[in-house]
Scaffold this motif. Sequence first.
Motif, PDB file in Angstrom:
ATOM      1  N   ALA A   1       6.523   6.580   8.310  1.00 33.92           N
ATOM      2  CA  ALA A   1       5.176   7.113   8.477  1.00 33.92           C
ATOM      3  C   ALA A   1       4.869   8.096   7.354  1.00 33.92           C
ATOM      4  CB  ALA A   1       5.058   7.811   9.827  1.00 33.92           C
ATOM      5  N   PRO A   2       3.603   8.250   6.994  1.00 25.61           N
ATOM      6  CA  PRO A   2       3.236   9.165   5.901  1.00 25.61           C
ATOM      7  C   PRO A   2       3.775  10.572   6.059  1.00 25.61           C
ATOM      8  CG  PRO A   2       1.369   7.783   6.472  1.00 25.61           C
ATOM      9  CD  PRO A   2       2.435   7.506   7.497  1.00 25.61           C
ATOM     10  N   ASP A   3       3.899  11.078   7.293  1.00 20.65           N
ATOM     11  CA  ASP A   3       4.396  12.443   7.503  1.00 20.65           C
ATOM     12  C   ASP A   3       5.895  12.471   7.820  1.00 20.65           C
ATOM     13  OD1 ASP A   3       4.520  11.462  10.067  1.00 20.65           O
ATOM     14  OD2 ASP A   3       3.359  13.084  10.980  1.00 20.65           O
ATOM     15  N   ASN A   4       6.560  11.303   7.711  1.00 23.30           N
ATOM     16  CA  ASN A   4       8.012  11.175   7.927  1.00 23.30           C
ATOM     17  C   ASN A   4       8.453  11.470   9.366  1.00 23.30           C
ATOM     18  OD1 ASN A   4       8.380  10.567   5.175  1.00 23.30           O
ATOM     19  ND2 ASN A   4       8.523  12.732   4.648  1.00 23.30           N
ATOM     20  N   SER A   5       7.525  11.460  10.303  1.00 24.30           N
ATOM     21  CA  SER A   5       7.872  11.767  11.693  1.00 24.30           C
ATOM     22  C   SER A   5       8.300  10.537  12.488  1.00 24.30           C
ATOM     23  CB  SER A   5       6.684  12.421  12.398  1.00 24.30           C
ATOM     24  OG  SER A   5       5.597  11.508  12.497  1.00 24.30           O
ATOM     25  N   ALA A   6       8.127   9.353  11.929  1.00 20.80           N
ATOM     26  CA  ALA A   6       8.461   8.126  12.645  1.00 20.80           C
ATOM     27  C   ALA A   6       8.739   7.007  11.644  1.00 20.80           C
ATOM     28  CB  ALA A   6       7.316   7.726  13.587  1.00 20.80           C
ATOM     29  N   ARG A   7       9.498   6.000  12.105  1.00 21.74           N
ATOM     30  CA  ARG A   7       9.818   4.846  11.266  1.00 21.74           C
ATOM     31  C   ARG A   7       9.752   3.572  12.087  1.00 21.74           C
ATOM     32  NH1 ARG A   7      15.259   4.889   8.177  1.00 21.74           N
ATOM     33  NH2 ARG A   7      16.133   5.120  10.267  1.00 21.74           N
ATOM     34  N   PHE A   8       9.353   2.487  11.438  1.00 26.22           N
ATOM     35  CA  PHE A   8       9.498   1.148  11.986  1.00 26.22           C
ATOM     36  C   PHE A   8      10.615   0.461  11.209  1.00 26.22           C
ATOM     37  CE2 PHE A   8       8.172  -3.429  11.339  1.00 26.22           C
ATOM     38  CZ  PHE A   8       8.714  -3.875  12.537  1.00 26.22           C
ATOM     39  N   ILE A   9      11.571  -0.133  11.923  1.00 27.35           N
ATOM     40  CA  ILE A   9      12.753  -0.732  11.308  1.00 27.35           C
ATOM     41  C   ILE A   9      12.883  -2.170  11.770  1.00 27.35           C
ATOM     42  CG2 ILE A   9      15.270  -0.545  11.055  1.00 27.35           C
ATOM     43  CD1 ILE A   9      14.854   2.478  11.912  1.00 27.35           C
ATOM     44  N   TRP A  10      13.147  -3.086  10.833  1.00 26.24           N
ATOM     45  CA  TRP A  10      13.338  -4.496  11.179  1.00 26.24           C
ATOM     46  C   TRP A  10      14.558  -5.044  10.446  1.00 26.24           C
ATOM     47  CZ3 TRP A  10       9.901  -2.425   7.937  1.00 26.24           C
ATOM     48  CH2 TRP A  10       9.622  -3.023   6.702  1.00 26.24           C
TER      49      TRP A  10
ATOM     50  N   ALA B   1       0.811  -1.214   0.000  1.00 29.50           N
ATOM     51  CA  ALA B   1       0.000   0.000   0.000  1.00 29.50           C
ATOM     52  C   ALA B   1       0.847   1.269   0.000  1.00 29.50           C
ATOM     53  CB  ALA B   1      -0.935   0.010   1.210  1.00 29.50           C
ATOM     54  N   ILE B   2       2.073   1.176   0.544  1.00 30.20           N
ATOM     55  CA  ILE B   2       2.941   2.368   0.619  1.00 30.20           C
ATOM     56  C   ILE B   2       4.371   2.016   0.162  1.00 30.20           C
ATOM     57  CG2 ILE B   2       1.683   3.706   2.342  1.00 30.20           C
ATOM     58  CD1 ILE B   2       3.481   2.447   4.481  1.00 30.20           C
ATOM     59  N   PRO B   3       4.541   1.543  -1.064  1.00 25.96           N
ATOM     60  CA  PRO B   3       5.873   1.108  -1.523  1.00 25.96           C
ATOM     61  C   PRO B   3       6.917   2.214  -1.484  1.00 25.96           C
ATOM     62  CG  PRO B   3       4.358   1.346  -3.375  1.00 25.96           C
ATOM     63  CD  PRO B   3       3.529   1.445  -2.129  1.00 25.96           C
ATOM     64  N   ASP B   4       6.497   3.456  -1.660  1.00 28.23           N
ATOM     65  CA  ASP B   4       7.453   4.569  -1.644  1.00 28.23           C
ATOM     66  C   ASP B   4       7.937   4.904  -0.239  1.00 28.23           C
ATOM     67  OD1 ASP B   4       4.785   5.381  -1.108  1.00 28.23           O
ATOM     68  OD2 ASP B   4       5.359   7.478  -1.393  1.00 28.23           O
ATOM     69  N   LYS B   5       7.308   4.309   0.791  1.00 32.34           N
ATOM     70  CA  LYS B   5       7.710   4.553   2.168  1.00 32.34           C
ATOM     71  C   LYS B   5       8.473   3.371   2.774  1.00 32.34           C
ATOM     72  CE  LYS B   5       5.835   8.638   2.794  1.00 32.34           C
ATOM     73  NZ  LYS B   5       6.666   9.845   3.109  1.00 32.34           N
ATOM     74  N   VAL B   6       8.789   2.374   1.969  1.00 32.23           N
ATOM     75  CA  VAL B   6       9.520   1.200   2.439  1.00 32.23           C
ATOM     76  C   VAL B   6      10.867   1.154   1.727  1.00 32.23           C
ATOM     77  CG1 VAL B   6       9.504  -1.307   2.696  1.00 32.23           C
ATOM     78  CG2 VAL B   6       7.355  -0.028   2.818  1.00 32.23           C
ATOM     79  N   VAL B   7      11.953   1.257   2.495  1.00 32.02           N
ATOM     80  CA  VAL B   7      13.290   1.338   1.902  1.00 32.02           C
ATOM     81  C   VAL B   7      14.269   0.490   2.697  1.00 32.02           C
ATOM     82  CG1 VAL B   7      12.889   3.667   1.009  1.00 32.02           C
ATOM     83  CG2 VAL B   7      13.905   3.372   3.277  1.00 32.02           C
ATOM     84  N   ALA B   8      15.394   0.169   2.059  1.00 30.48           N
ATOM     85  CA  ALA B   8      16.490  -0.484   2.769  1.00 30.48           C
ATOM     86  C   ALA B   8      17.116   0.515   3.733  1.00 30.48           C
ATOM     87  CB  ALA B   8      17.530  -0.988   1.774  1.00 30.48           C
ATOM     88  N   ASP B   9      17.477   0.046   4.911  1.00 31.35           N
ATOM     89  CA  ASP B   9      18.138   0.889   5.904  1.00 31.35           C
ATOM     90  C   ASP B   9      19.479   0.248   6.232  1.00 31.35           C
ATOM     91  OD1 ASP B   9      19.040   2.181   8.210  1.00 31.35           O
ATOM     92  OD2 ASP B   9      17.031   2.577   8.930  1.00 31.35           O
ATOM     93  N   ASP B  10      20.495   0.622   5.490  1.00 29.57           N
ATOM     94  CA  ASP B  10      21.812   0.004   5.649  1.00 29.57           C
ATOM     95  C   ASP B  10      22.441   0.331   6.997  1.00 29.57           C
ATOM     96  OD1 ASP B  10      21.615  -1.093   3.106  1.00 29.57           O
ATOM     97  OD2 ASP B  10      22.552   0.643   2.146  1.00 29.57           O
ATOM     98  N   MET B  11      22.162   1.502   7.530  1.00 35.73           N
ATOM     99  CA  MET B  11      22.750   1.891   8.811  1.00 35.73           C
ATOM    100  C   MET B  11      22.323   0.946   9.927  1.00 35.73           C
ATOM    101  SD  MET B  11      22.493   5.531  10.871  1.00 35.73           S
ATOM    102  CE  MET B  11      23.383   6.379   9.551  1.00 35.73           C
ATOM    103  N   ASN B  12      21.059   0.495   9.876  1.00 33.52           N
ATOM    104  CA  ASN B  12      20.539  -0.405  10.913  1.00 33.52           C
ATOM    105  C   ASN B  12      20.478  -1.858  10.460  1.00 33.52           C
ATOM    106  OD1 ASN B  12      19.804   1.461  13.174  1.00 33.52           O
ATOM    107  ND2 ASN B  12      18.571   2.412  11.567  1.00 33.52           N
ATOM    108  N   GLY B  13      20.982  -2.122   9.251  1.00 38.54           N
ATOM    109  CA  GLY B  13      21.062  -3.507   8.788  1.00 38.54           C
ATOM    110  C   GLY B  13      19.726  -4.141   8.493  1.00 38.54           C
TER     111      GLY B  13
END
Length: 224
Positions: free
Chosen positions: A59-68, A41-53
């Motif tokens: 979040a839609p307003d870029n104020s928060a992230r979930f990282i796994w 539903a939000i492919p443009d908001k899901v990215v690789a995060d190399d810093m956290n592996g």
Amino acid sequence: MKNKILVTTLSLLLVLALAACQKTDVIGQVATTSFDALLKAIPDKVVADDMNGGWALQAPDNSARFIWSKDFSQSPTHDVMIEFASKPFVDAGLDISKLPAGMAYDDMIMLGTKYGDEALTYNGEPTPLDSFNQIVKLKRERIGYHEDLDHYGIDLGDGNKFEWAKDMSTNDKDIVFVVDPKLFIDAGVDPTKVEGWVFGKVKIKDASGKDVEVDKFLKPFNIQ
């Protein structure tokens, strides 16, 4: 001969029992399919995060992230975490120096936990869903269902969670960042003054299965 038959019978029963458990694990199965729907539903908001592996869902307003994590054995800090702007909490009285070391950095706050040191393996290059599936497979006890909000969620430790709707088409809270407020209140925050977060009672089930209400900070978003 009797012992051989007994061992074979017990092995078959074990296989059948494991298969039955897998088939009846509705929470694990639907958590996976609903998380897949969220990613799509939000492919443009899901990215690789190399810093956290691993991977990050913004979040839609870029104020928060979930990282796994892609690989527990390679995670530099946490295997699962949420990261969000510290300014609303500082404006509400937060004394950053009273937070645990390393939790606040670059105007952000990070809450998360380690699940283990296992090396996660994949067939080919992993996708965000592949890495989530590894968590469901290896750490199933960390995935839960929040009946009151009709959400699935992942345990980040210390009362913090990231939740997503079972069905986004029927839910006005498609994703929710859930934070335990005690640490922040103890560090000076007035919980009623944190802009962009809802402070209130949330109904959950305790260890005995009884409904109880607990205080939480919630940051919900409607995606669809």
